[in-house]
Design a protein around this motif. Structure first.
Motif, PDB file in Angstrom:
ATOM      1  N   THR A  37       0.846  -1.205   0.000  1.00 32.22           N
ATOM      2  CA  THR A  37       0.000   0.000   0.000  1.00 32.22           C
ATOM      3  C   THR A  37       0.877   1.249   0.000  1.00 32.22           C
ATOM      4  N   ALA A  38       1.898   1.237   0.841  1.00 30.17           N
ATOM      5  CA  ALA A  38       2.775   2.399   0.929  1.00 30.17           C
ATOM      6  C   ALA A  38       3.518   2.634  -0.398  1.00 30.17           C
ATOM      7  N   LEU A  39       3.989   1.563  -1.027  1.00 28.00           N
ATOM      8  CA  LEU A  39       4.708   1.715  -2.301  1.00 28.00           C
ATOM      9  C   LEU A  39       3.767   2.244  -3.385  1.00 28.00           C
ATOM     10  N   ASN A  40       2.591   1.636  -3.492  1.00 25.59           N
ATOM     11  CA  ASN A  40       1.622   2.110  -4.480  1.00 25.59           C
ATOM     12  C   ASN A  40       1.296   3.579  -4.220  1.00 25.59           C
ATOM     13  N   GLY A  41       1.250   3.923  -2.922  1.00 29.22           N
ATOM     14  CA  GLY A  41       0.936   5.297  -2.541  1.00 29.22           C
ATOM     15  C   GLY A  41       1.950   6.309  -3.045  1.00 29.22           C
ATOM     16  N   VAL A  42       3.189   5.900  -3.267  1.00 22.38           N
ATOM     17  CA  VAL A  42       4.176   6.849  -3.803  1.00 22.38           C
ATOM     18  C   VAL A  42       4.409   6.583  -5.297  1.00 22.38           C
ATOM     19  N   GLY A  43       3.545   5.778  -5.885  1.00 26.16           N
ATOM     20  CA  GLY A  43       3.608   5.600  -7.336  1.00 26.16           C
ATOM     21  C   GLY A  43       4.523   4.485  -7.809  1.00 26.16           C
ATOM     22  N   ILE A  44       4.819   3.523  -6.936  1.00 25.11           N
ATOM     23  CA  ILE A  44       5.680   2.409  -7.347  1.00 25.11           C
ATOM     24  C   ILE A  44       4.817   1.163  -7.560  1.00 25.11           C
ATOM     25  N   PRO A  45       4.884   0.552  -8.764  1.00 22.45           N
ATOM     26  CA  PRO A  45       4.058  -0.621  -9.023  1.00 22.45           C
ATOM     27  C   PRO A  45       4.588  -1.852  -8.283  1.00 22.45           C
ATOM     28  N   ALA A  46       3.779  -2.333  -7.348  1.00 20.50           N
ATOM     29  CA  ALA A  46       4.175  -3.481  -6.532  1.00 20.50           C
ATOM     30  C   ALA A  46       2.925  -4.240  -6.134  1.00 20.50           C
ATOM     31  N   ALA A  47       3.093  -5.511  -5.797  1.00 20.54           N
ATOM     32  CA  ALA A  47       1.963  -6.326  -5.365  1.00 20.54           C
ATOM     33  C   ALA A  47       2.464  -7.432  -4.460  1.00 20.54           C
ATOM     34  N   PHE A  48       1.525  -8.127  -3.812  1.00 23.45           N
ATOM     35  CA  PHE A  48       1.940  -9.266  -3.004  1.00 23.45           C
ATOM     36  C   PHE A  48       1.170 -10.510  -3.431  1.00 23.45           C
ATOM     37  N   LEU A  49       1.770 -11.638  -3.176  1.00 26.20           N
ATOM     38  CA  LEU A  49       1.112 -12.916  -3.424  1.00 26.20           C
ATOM     39  C   LEU A  49       1.140 -13.683  -2.118  1.00 26.20           C
ATOM     40  N   ASN A  50      -0.014 -13.848  -1.506  1.00 25.50           N
ATOM     41  CA  ASN A  50      -0.054 -14.681  -0.300  1.00 25.50           C
ATOM     42  C   ASN A  50      -1.459 -15.204  -0.069  1.00 25.50           C
ATOM     43  N   SER A  51      -1.604 -15.937   1.031  1.00 28.16           N
ATOM     44  CA  SER A  51      -2.859 -16.659   1.273  1.00 28.16           C
ATOM     45  C   SER A  51      -4.034 -15.731   1.569  1.00 28.16           C
ATOM     46  N   SER A  52      -3.786 -14.430   1.736  1.00 29.76           N
ATOM     47  CA  SER A  52      -4.914 -13.540   2.002  1.00 29.76           C
ATOM     48  C   SER A  52      -5.692 -13.210   0.722  1.00 29.76           C
ATOM     49  N   LEU A  53      -5.111 -13.551  -0.448  1.00 33.53           N
ATOM     50  CA  LEU A  53      -5.810 -13.272  -1.712  1.00 33.53           C
ATOM     51  C   LEU A  53      -6.756 -14.428  -2.037  1.00 33.53           C
ATOM     52  N   ASP A  54      -7.918 -14.120  -2.598  1.00 34.14           N
ATOM     53  CA  ASP A  54      -8.762 -15.211  -3.089  1.00 34.14           C
ATOM     54  C   ASP A  54      -8.247 -15.615  -4.476  1.00 34.14           C
ATOM     55  N   GLN A 104       2.538  -9.539 -17.454  1.00 33.58           N
ATOM     56  CA  GLN A 104       2.534  -8.358 -18.321  1.00 33.58           C
ATOM     57  C   GLN A 104       3.655  -7.392 -17.958  1.00 33.58           C
ATOM     58  N   GLY A 105       4.448  -7.757 -16.966  1.00 32.08           N
ATOM     59  CA  GLY A 105       5.577  -6.901 -16.591  1.00 32.08           C
ATOM     60  C   GLY A 105       5.147  -5.604 -15.936  1.00 32.08           C
ATOM     61  N   MET A 106       4.002  -5.645 -15.232  1.00 31.88           N
ATOM     62  CA  MET A 106       3.505  -4.398 -14.648  1.00 31.88           C
ATOM     63  C   MET A 106       4.215  -4.018 -13.353  1.00 31.88           C
ATOM     64  N   HIS A 107       4.792  -5.000 -12.670  1.00 28.27           N
ATOM     65  CA  HIS A 107       5.301  -4.704 -11.331  1.00 28.27           C
ATOM     66  C   HIS A 107       6.826  -4.645 -11.258  1.00 28.27           C
ATOM     67  N   LYS A 108       7.300  -3.826 -10.335  1.00 34.83           N
ATOM     68  CA  LYS A 108       8.738  -3.799 -10.052  1.00 34.83           C
ATOM     69  C   LYS A 108       9.064  -4.648  -8.831  1.00 34.83           C
ATOM     70  N   LEU A 109       8.147  -4.700  -7.875  1.00 33.68           N
ATOM     71  CA  LEU A 109       8.399  -5.501  -6.672  1.00 33.68           C
ATOM     72  C   LEU A 109       7.235  -6.455  -6.402  1.00 33.68           C
ATOM     73  N   ILE A 110       7.601  -7.683  -6.035  1.00 30.21           N
ATOM     74  CA  ILE A 110       6.592  -8.649  -5.607  1.00 30.21           C
ATOM     75  C   ILE A 110       6.979  -9.156  -4.221  1.00 30.21           C
ATOM     76  N   TYR A 111       6.036  -9.050  -3.298  1.00 31.19           N
ATOM     77  CA  TYR A 111       6.246  -9.555  -1.938  1.00 31.19           C
ATOM     78  C   TYR A 111       5.637 -10.946  -1.813  1.00 31.19           C
ATOM     79  N   VAL A 112       6.399 -11.882  -1.271  1.00 30.68           N
ATOM     80  CA  VAL A 112       5.858 -13.222  -1.034  1.00 30.68           C
ATOM     81  C   VAL A 112       6.289 -13.742   0.332  1.00 30.68           C
ATOM     82  N   ALA A 113       5.463 -14.634   0.873  1.00 27.96           N
ATOM     83  CA  ALA A 113       5.845 -15.334   2.100  1.00 27.96           C
ATOM     84  C   ALA A 113       6.757 -16.493   1.700  1.00 27.96           C
ATOM     85  N   PRO A 114       7.673 -16.902   2.562  1.00 30.09           N
ATOM     86  CA  PRO A 114       8.631 -17.952   2.209  1.00 30.09           C
ATOM     87  C   PRO A 114       7.962 -19.268   1.813  1.00 30.09           C
TER      88      PRO A 114
END
Ligand code: ADP
Ligand code: MG
Length: 610
Positions: A73-90, A103-113
């Motif tokens: 949320t904080a990264l998107n808030g400053v205009g940086i394309p990022a997302a996360f992949l974890n069990s909270s997503l349906d 599609q190469g939209m993101h610069k950062l992806i957060y994942v749980a180990p």
């Protein structure tokens, strides 16, 4: 774009913090990196800035789901394309993010180990150009650390299966040499740039209090800080329930967190705290790793934690925005037995370990607990004590901890010290082993205790030497002698031992003084800094922030931190250009929020001119 431009344009900061530049340069040059910086030191930027500058994708491995969401949320808030992949997503959300990655939209992806072991995820990453892997909270890979996570061991196997080895970087706030070595080895970092910054957090005020009634002091401390958000740590779930009720009955908006609550309630309560709907979080140590709430104004420990590492990590959640914040520990003798119980229990529960390993780990835990107790009994600079423990040099006093600010009474106790130390020695000589403080106290006070008589200790020349002294008073002497390094409580067997230094008093006539804090029970500790009454401008800026946060459904600090608002109040910008000068204001945020805040500032000026 250069790294300074990214720092200013996206994050709104002018200068790098210590260590950041070196790590970023190393990573950009293609080297692995290990960054060890205190909580709040700014580790995230060390991989976020390279992520923007490197061609390809940065994968951030982070242990906590709630943290990922906030960071993204904080990264998107400053205009940086990022997302996360974890069990909270349906499953729809999940597919959506995977599509965006393709599609190469993101610069950062957060994942749980845990995700790293997933075939689909591996296949997806094999198609991407993964330039950088950042392992956050990297101490989770170490069994020596507080928060070992077996899934962290999957990281190297995952990296090995990528078509091209990315730059590997690791970050943690845990300082011990064992853990550092473990991280280097287990992640197989290749000739990394390694940066260990200082561990000092100058904006934190440290204090230890020894109240007769913890509840009274806790209420007084929290009431003094009503304007602030804070965490109260308790050792047990029952403690959390009790303290949370206590605060709520006093009309303080408090919520709670411990492993005994349902997942849903934990999340709800954490959100209430994060979004400042509740001012105080009462929690066990289950709450916290990776919490990214920057405006925590105090952390009070209702019980002593089991090590200084754990204490510093928990206390360090205060003041991440750089504002003055208080870290206060309420010590009671019962805390030692609780901590010992946890050490015993942890050993018994861990079936994967051999008896020898259990014994080794317990012995180590006892040493850590002893160091923690030393801190609680210290009458010298507490910051110095912590820095010593982490092996960092420092001055004799810091001016921002209880002992450095407090008033002390000094008393010569040479005579009592001689009696006590020789009593410990005589008992040891007679029995061939050391005994606990309780028994020594009874010998000195001439008690007719059964065990004492059975052991024949009433025939010692030191028997009854301090008759008439209360057990409480003797406890103070013991504590003073421990603080001065003449005595030492060995916790595993609860024995009171002489140190080699005791010889100075016993045989060479050294003087001993006892330093005691002049603290009437009800007196309230000096707050970290004289708290300025919040002026009306700051209040107005906060109100504007609150409205914006409500509108977007994000935590307050995602809009701006308190430090940023304070700088805004100081500079009072009139134009968008001036607004961009405020620390913490980048391009995107200026565009999004500039008008609202400039309006608030203009209204305030108009009010002043009236
Ligand atoms: P860590 O992960 O080391 O605990 P974070 O990366 O969460 O710390 O950063 C803590 C705070 O410091 C954040 O509010 C961040 O905006 C701020 N910060 C980081 N780097 C800088 C900098 N160079 N100048 C000013 N503030 C910074
Ligand atoms: Mg962090």
């Amino acid at each position: 774009m250069a790294k300074h431009t990214v720092l200013k344009q996206y994050f709104g900061h002018t200068d790098f913090r210590p260590g950041q530049e070196e790590l970023i340069d190393g990573i950009l040059a293609g080297r692995d990196a290990l960054g060890i910086m205190p909580t709040g030191g700014g580790k995230s930027l060390c991989y976020q800035i390279p992520a923007l500058l490197l061609p390809g994708l940065t994968l951030v491995i982070s242990p906590l789901i709630s943290l990922m969401k906030d960071q993204v949320t904080a990264l998107n808030g400053v205009g940086i394309p990022a997302a996360f992949l974890n069990s909270s997503l349906d499953s729809d959300g999940f597919r959506q993010v995977c599509r965006e990655i393709r599609q190469g939209m993101h610069k950062l992806i957060y994942v749980a180990p845990e995700r790293l072991g997933n075939e689909g995820f591996l296949a997806l990453m094999q198609e991407q150009n993964v330039a950088l892997v950042a392992v956050d909270e990297a101490h989770c890979i170490s069994q020596w650390g507080q928060d070992f996570r077996p899934s962290y061991l999957k990281i190297t196997a995952f990296v090995d299966q990528l078509p091209r080895r990315p730059v590997l970087s690791a970050f943690t706030a845990t300082a011990t040499a064992e853990v550092q070595e473990d991280i280097l080895q287990r992640l197989a970092l290749r000739d990394p740039v390694k940066v260990v910054t200082g561990f000092d957090r100058p904006n934190l005020f440290f204090d230890v209090r020894h109240p007769k009634k913890k509840d009274d002091l806790l209420l007084a401390l929290v009431e003094e800080r009503r304007e602030k958000s804070g965490i109260v740590y308790c050792a047990t779930r029952a403690g959390v329930e009790k303290v949370c009720d206590l605060l709520n009955r006093r009309g303080i908006l408090a919520t709670r967190y411990h492993a005994g609550l349902a997942e849903e309630e934990r999340r709800q309560n954490q959100d209430d705290f994060q979004f400042d709907r509740k001012a105080v979080m009462v929690a066990t140590n289950a709450f916290g790793m990776g919490i990214d709430k920057s405006n925590v104004g105090f952390v009070i420990h209702y019980n002593m934690p089991k090590s200084l590492e754990a204490y510093y990590q928990e206390a360090g959640r205060a003041g991440r925005d750089g504002e003055a914040a208080d870290c206060i520990l309420l010590y009671g003798p019962g805390d030692v037995s609780t901590a010992k119980f946890f050490i015993q229990q942890a050993g018994e529960e861990n079936e994967a370990l051999s008896p020898l390993e259990v014994a080794q780990i317990q012995a180590r835990d006892y040493r850590r607990l002893e160091a923690m107790v030393d801190y609680c009994k210290s009458t010298a600079c507490l910051r110095g004590h912590i820095l010593d423990y982490f092996g960092q040099a420092h001055g004799p006093t810091c001016g921002n901890c209880g002992p450095c600010r407090g008033q002390f009474v000094r008393q010569d106790i040479t005579r009592q010290a001689q009696m006590i130390l020789s009593c410990v020695k005589r008992v040891r000589d007679r029995l061939g082993y050391f005994v606990g403080a309780g028994l020594i106290s009874k010998v000195l006070r001439g008690s007719r205790d059964r065990r004492l008589m059975q052991l024949g200790l009433d025939t010692l020349s030191t028997y009854g030497l301090l008759k008439g002294t209360t057990a409480g008073e003797l406890g103070h002497y013991f504590a003073a002698l421990e603080a001065e390094g003449y005595l030492f409580t060995e916790l595993e067997h609860s024995t009171l031992r002489l140190t080699p230094k005791a010889g100075e008093v016993l045989f060479r006539g050294a003087q001993v003084t006892m330093t005691r804090r002049a603290e009437p029970e009800a007196a309230i500790s000096a707050p970290a800094a004289a708290q300025p009454v919040e002026d009306s401008l700051m209040a107005a800026l906060k109100a504007t922030r609150w409205k914006l946060a409500q509108g977007e459904g994000v935590p307050l600090y995602v809009i701006f931190s308190n430090a940023t608002l304070a700088d805004m109040a100081r500079r009072r910008p009139r134009t968008m250009e001036d607004f961009l000068e405020v620390s913490g204001v980048g391009q995107v945020k200026a565009e999004k929020y500039g008008r609202a805040f400039l309006q608030t500032l203009a209204d305030h000026r108009a009010g002043e001119e009236e």
